[in-house]
Each structure stands twice: as C-alpha cells, then as structure tokens.
Design a protein around this motif. Structure first.
Motif, mmCIF file in Angstrom:
data_model
loop_
_atom_site.group_PDB
_atom_site.id
_atom_site.type_symbol
_atom_site.label_atom_id
_atom_site.label_comp_id
_atom_site.label_asym_id
_atom_site.label_seq_id
_atom_site.Cartn_x
_atom_site.Cartn_y
_atom_site.Cartn_z
ATOM 1 N N SER A 62 -0.675 8.684 -4.736
ATOM 2 C CA SER A 62 -0.594 9.874 -3.888
ATOM 3 C C SER A 62 0.781 9.972 -3.244
ATOM 4 C CB SER A 62 -1.667 9.814 -2.795
ATOM 5 O OG SER A 62 -2.958 9.824 -3.357
ATOM 6 N N THR A 63 1.251 11.202 -3.091
ATOM 7 C CA THR A 63 2.553 11.430 -2.467
ATOM 8 C C THR A 63 2.435 12.467 -1.363
ATOM 9 O OG1 THR A 63 3.131 13.105 -4.107
ATOM 10 C CG2 THR A 63 3.836 10.861 -4.557
ATOM 11 N N ASN B 82 7.994 -3.552 -7.120
ATOM 12 C CA ASN B 82 7.983 -3.304 -5.668
ATOM 13 C C ASN B 82 9.190 -2.476 -5.251
ATOM 14 O OD1 ASN B 82 5.566 -4.783 -5.116
ATOM 15 N ND2 ASN B 82 6.739 -6.679 -5.280
ATOM 16 N N THR B 83 9.428 -1.430 -6.007
ATOM 17 C CA THR B 83 10.603 -0.584 -5.796
ATOM 18 C C THR B 83 10.171 0.869 -5.671
ATOM 19 O OG1 THR B 83 12.018 -2.111 -7.006
ATOM 20 C CG2 THR B 83 12.812 0.139 -6.745
ATOM 21 N N VAL B 84 10.811 1.577 -4.744
ATOM 22 C CA VAL B 84 10.561 2.998 -4.573
ATOM 23 C C VAL B 84 11.889 3.740 -4.716
ATOM 24 C CG1 VAL B 84 10.820 2.948 -2.047
ATOM 25 C CG2 VAL B 84 9.407 4.725 -3.120
ATOM 26 N N TYR B 85 11.810 4.937 -5.282
ATOM 27 C CA TYR B 85 12.988 5.754 -5.541
ATOM 28 C C TYR B 85 12.821 7.118 -4.877
ATOM 29 C CZ TYR B 85 13.194 2.337 -9.317
ATOM 30 O OH TYR B 85 13.189 1.169 -10.045
ATOM 31 N N VAL C 159 6.565 9.890 1.147
ATOM 32 C CA VAL C 159 5.883 8.604 0.999
ATOM 33 C C VAL C 159 5.071 8.612 -0.282
ATOM 34 C CG1 VAL C 159 5.768 8.013 3.437
ATOM 35 C CG2 VAL C 159 3.927 9.346 2.406
ATOM 36 N N HIS C 160 4.785 7.397 -0.777
ATOM 37 C CA HIS C 160 4.086 7.226 -2.039
ATOM 38 C C HIS C 160 3.103 6.067 -1.879
ATOM 39 C CE1 HIS C 160 3.341 6.554 -6.256
ATOM 40 N NE2 HIS C 160 4.244 7.440 -6.639
ATOM 41 N N ASN D 88 0.821 -1.221 0.000
ATOM 42 C CA ASN D 88 0.000 0.000 0.000
ATOM 43 C C ASN D 88 0.850 1.264 0.000
ATOM 44 O OD1 ASN D 88 -2.298 -1.498 -0.036
ATOM 45 N ND2 ASN D 88 -2.916 -1.062 2.071
ATOM 46 N N VAL D 89 1.800 1.341 0.902
ATOM 47 C CA VAL D 89 2.596 2.561 1.052
ATOM 48 C C VAL D 89 4.084 2.210 1.076
ATOM 49 C CG1 VAL D 89 3.085 4.587 2.481
ATOM 50 C CG2 VAL D 89 0.770 3.633 2.420
ATOM 51 N N MET D 90 4.847 2.949 0.319
ATOM 52 C CA MET D 90 6.312 2.862 0.381
ATOM 53 C C MET D 90 6.855 4.278 0.503
ATOM 54 S SD MET D 90 7.393 -0.061 -2.383
ATOM 55 C CE MET D 90 8.978 -0.392 -1.572
ATOM 56 N N GLY D 91 7.966 4.387 1.186
ATOM 57 C CA GLY D 91 8.504 5.730 1.335
ATOM 58 C C GLY D 91 9.850 5.744 2.014
#
Length: 122
Positions: free
Chosen positions: A56-57, A76-79, A50-51, A32-35
């Motif tokens: 939404s950010t 499943n990657t956040v930058y 967070v994203h 749901n949320v990565m950040g």
C-alpha cells in the motif's frame, strides 16, 4: 543497530527529475512501513510518500501524479522517483522506517535518516 542511509539528492531545474534511495542496514528481518518526509526552510516536516510492506502507498496531495514511491523488501530499500519537480519541492528529504523486526525484537518507534537536500531552481 538500525541505520538509514539516503542518497540521490541534488540541484535540478524546474521540470526535472531526481531519484532518492534509502537503504536500511542492520540485522533486519522486516520493516512494516518505509517512506519519505520532507522539510522546507521555515516549515514543519511533512509526509511526502509512504509504502507499506504489503504494497500500500500513500502520497501527499502536493506530489500525487509526480512522485512515485517503490520498495525492495529483500534489500530493505525504498526509492522515491520525483518527476516534474517544482521550486516548492525544495526541501530536505528524510527517509523513514517504522515497525522494524530485528534480532528477534520488534521496534515500533520510527527511525530516520540524516536527510538529503533537494533543490529545484533555475
């Protein structure tokens, strides 16, 4: 077992840029949320950005206009693209993931990466 692995930290001069990456591994269906949170020496851990899975950010006021968070749901990657870095951005940056669906189960508690050091200094 879900694991978060960060990369991309380092030493940069004021005004420079860095890009952090965090990949979540495991039998993950969705997150749901990565950040990113950060913790400077002697200070509490604080939100950087967070994203959500739907796009939404949210950013800390101190990084708005300089940092950009993005996400690849398929990987499943956040930058975190960090531009115009300042000495006060120096901190350990921790990847964060919450609301994980994995192996038919839902995990509401957050997972954290091991942290990556960002140092902004001339």
């Amino acid at each position: 077992q879900v694991q978060l692995v960060e990369s991309g930290g380092g030493l940069v001069q004021p005004g420079g840029s860095l890009r952090l990456s965090c990949a979540a591994s495991g039998s993950i269906s969705s997150i749901n949320v990565m950040g990113w949170y950060r913790q400077a020496p002697g200070k509490q851990r604080e939100l950087a950005a967070v994203h959500t899975r739907t796009g939404s950010t949210n950013y800390a006021d101190s990084v708005k206009g300089r940092f950009t968070i993005s996400r690849d749901n398929a990987k499943n990657t956040v930058y975190l693209q960090m531009n115009s870095l300042k000495p006060e951005d120096t901190a350990v940056y921790f990847c964060y993931a919450a609301g994980i669906s994995s192996g038919g189960e839902f995990y509401g508690n957050p997972y954290w990466g091991q942290g990556t050091q960002v140092t902004v200094s001339s």
